[in-house]
Scaffold this motif. Structure first.
Motif, PDB file in Angstrom:
ATOM      1  N   ARG A  55       0.808  -1.222   0.000  1.00  0.00           N
ATOM      2  CA  ARG A  55       0.000   0.000   0.000  1.00  0.00           C
ATOM      3  C   ARG A  55       0.840   1.270   0.000  1.00  0.00           C
ATOM      4  NH1 ARG A  55      -3.472   1.256   5.160  1.00  0.00           N
ATOM      5  NH2 ARG A  55      -1.516   2.249   5.676  1.00  0.00           N
ATOM      6  N   ASP A  56       1.891   1.311   0.826  1.00  0.00           N
ATOM      7  CA  ASP A  56       2.631   2.557   1.048  1.00  0.00           C
ATOM      8  C   ASP A  56       4.068   2.538   0.537  1.00  0.00           C
ATOM      9  OD1 ASP A  56       0.360   3.288   2.480  1.00  0.00           O
ATOM     10  OD2 ASP A  56       1.232   2.713   4.406  1.00  0.00           O
ATOM     11  N   PHE A  57       4.530   1.382   0.003  1.00  0.00           N
ATOM     12  CA  PHE A  57       5.940   1.226  -0.361  1.00  0.00           C
ATOM     13  C   PHE A  57       6.842   1.490   0.834  1.00  0.00           C
ATOM     14  CE2 PHE A  57       4.099   1.846  -4.527  1.00  0.00           C
ATOM     15  CZ  PHE A  57       4.789   0.930  -5.295  1.00  0.00           C
ATOM     16  N   ARG A  58       6.349   1.161   2.005  1.00  0.00           N
ATOM     17  CA  ARG A  58       7.079   1.433   3.238  1.00  0.00           C
ATOM     18  C   ARG A  58       6.517   0.540   4.344  1.00  0.00           C
ATOM     19  NH1 ARG A  58       9.858   5.802   5.511  1.00  0.00           N
ATOM     20  NH2 ARG A  58       9.433   5.920   7.709  1.00  0.00           N
ATOM     21  N   ILE A  59       7.414   0.047   5.195  1.00  0.00           N
ATOM     22  CA  ILE A  59       7.001  -0.751   6.341  1.00  0.00           C
ATOM     23  C   ILE A  59       7.265   0.099   7.570  1.00  0.00           C
ATOM     24  CG2 ILE A  59       7.331  -2.908   7.595  1.00  0.00           C
ATOM     25  CD1 ILE A  59       8.732  -3.741   4.762  1.00  0.00           C
ATOM     26  N   PRO A  60       6.224   0.460   8.308  1.00  0.00           N
ATOM     27  CA  PRO A  60       6.407   1.394   9.422  1.00  0.00           C
ATOM     28  C   PRO A  60       7.317   0.842  10.529  1.00  0.00           C
ATOM     29  CG  PRO A  60       4.084   0.729   9.211  1.00  0.00           C
ATOM     30  CD  PRO A  60       4.845   0.030   8.153  1.00  0.00           C
ATOM     31  N   ASN A  61       8.074   1.740  11.100  1.00  0.00           N
ATOM     32  CA  ASN A  61       8.978   1.361  12.193  1.00  0.00           C
ATOM     33  C   ASN A  61       8.208   0.819  13.396  1.00  0.00           C
ATOM     34  OD1 ASN A  61      11.434   1.875  10.949  1.00  0.00           O
ATOM     35  ND2 ASN A  61      11.396   4.029  11.527  1.00  0.00           N
ATOM     36  N   TRP A  62       7.016   1.364  13.651  1.00  0.00           N
ATOM     37  CA  TRP A  62       6.250   0.881  14.793  1.00  0.00           C
ATOM     38  C   TRP A  62       5.885  -0.595  14.613  1.00  0.00           C
ATOM     39  CZ3 TRP A  62       1.588  -1.349  14.164  1.00  0.00           C
ATOM     40  CH2 TRP A  62       0.840  -1.016  13.031  1.00  0.00           C
ATOM     41  N   LEU A  63       5.615  -1.007  13.369  1.00  0.00           N
ATOM     42  CA  LEU A  63       5.271  -2.406  13.115  1.00  0.00           C
ATOM     43  C   LEU A  63       6.482  -3.303  13.363  1.00  0.00           C
ATOM     44  CD1 LEU A  63       3.297  -4.578  12.137  1.00  0.00           C
ATOM     45  CD2 LEU A  63       4.054  -4.074   9.807  1.00  0.00           C
ATOM     46  N   ASN A  64       7.644  -2.885  12.863  1.00  0.00           N
ATOM     47  CA  ASN A  64       8.849  -3.680  13.078  1.00  0.00           C
ATOM     48  C   ASN A  64       9.243  -3.713  14.553  1.00  0.00           C
ATOM     49  OD1 ASN A  64       9.384  -4.618  10.446  1.00  0.00           O
ATOM     50  ND2 ASN A  64      10.120  -2.600   9.883  1.00  0.00           N
ATOM     51  N   ALA A  65       9.102  -2.595  15.247  1.00  0.00           N
ATOM     52  CA  ALA A  65       9.437  -2.557  16.677  1.00  0.00           C
ATOM     53  C   ALA A  65       8.491  -3.455  17.470  1.00  0.00           C
ATOM     54  CB  ALA A  65       9.379  -1.125  17.197  1.00  0.00           C
ATOM     55  N   ALA A  66       7.195  -3.335  17.206  1.00  0.00           N
ATOM     56  CA  ALA A  66       6.223  -4.187  17.901  1.00  0.00           C
ATOM     57  C   ALA A  66       6.465  -5.653  17.550  1.00  0.00           C
ATOM     58  CB  ALA A  66       4.804  -3.779  17.529  1.00  0.00           C
ATOM     59  N   GLY A  67       6.761  -5.927  16.287  1.00  0.00           N
ATOM     60  CA  GLY A  67       7.056  -7.296  15.862  1.00  0.00           C
ATOM     61  C   GLY A  67       8.255  -7.864  16.590  1.00  0.00           C
TER      62      GLY A  67
END
Length: 164
Positions: A18-30
């Motif tokens: 969708r955004d051509f970007r993976i949010p940092n909050w998702l990676n941090a929470a992951g």
């Protein structure tokens, strides 16, 4: 663990698409949730650290060449937490799947010759100048490869192959 990783990877693929970007909050929470699950299962910290460091060390050069995004590397690092040193097999599968996807994209857009022409000009420029520069994608964003697709398929491959 498998269900959690599938949820995390599905979210990463959706954001990447969708955004051509993976949010940092998702990676941090992951990362936090994955570490907690691994710790509760009794996994050693050193094994988790190896699973994080190997993708980082293998992919950081691709990031500086702009061939791989930072979010993709972070996703690989999160996936490496429960895998430890077995993350090497996961990296190989990810790159193989992304190679298959790249061939399909090139086939669909009928741009094999054009892309190899870009690559030839890039390589000849690097050789001429005596330095490696970042590879700029001259095409529009619709032809970008979403690396998370291959990561997701590599994880599914490991599930189906009984490697997890």
């Amino acid at each position: 663990m498998i269900l959690w990783m599938l949820i995390y990877l599905t979210l990463a693929v959706i954001y990447d698409w969708r955004d051509f970007r993976i949010p940092n909050w998702l990676n941090a929470a992951g990362a936090v949730i994955t570490v907690i699950i691994c710790a509760l299962q009794g996994m050693e910290w050193s094994v988790m650290a190896v699973g994080v460091l190997i993708p980082f060390m293998c992919c950081i050069g691709l990031f500086y060449l702009r061939a791989l995004g930072g979010g993709d590397i972070k996703v690989l690092m999160v996936c490496g937490i429960p895998l430890g040193a077995a993350v090497i097999r996961f990296l190989i599968l990810s790159f193989l799947w992304n190679g298959v996807i790249a061939v399909c994209v090139l086939w669909k857009h009928r741009s094999f010759r054009l892309r190899f022409s870009y690559l030839r000009h890039y390589l000849s420029g690097c050789l001429r100048d005596g330095q490696i520069t970042s590879y700029e994608n001259p095409d529009d964003e619709s032809k970008y490869l979403h690396f998370t697709y291959g990561i997701f398929l590599a994880y599914l491959t490991q599930i189906v192959g009984g490697l997890l």
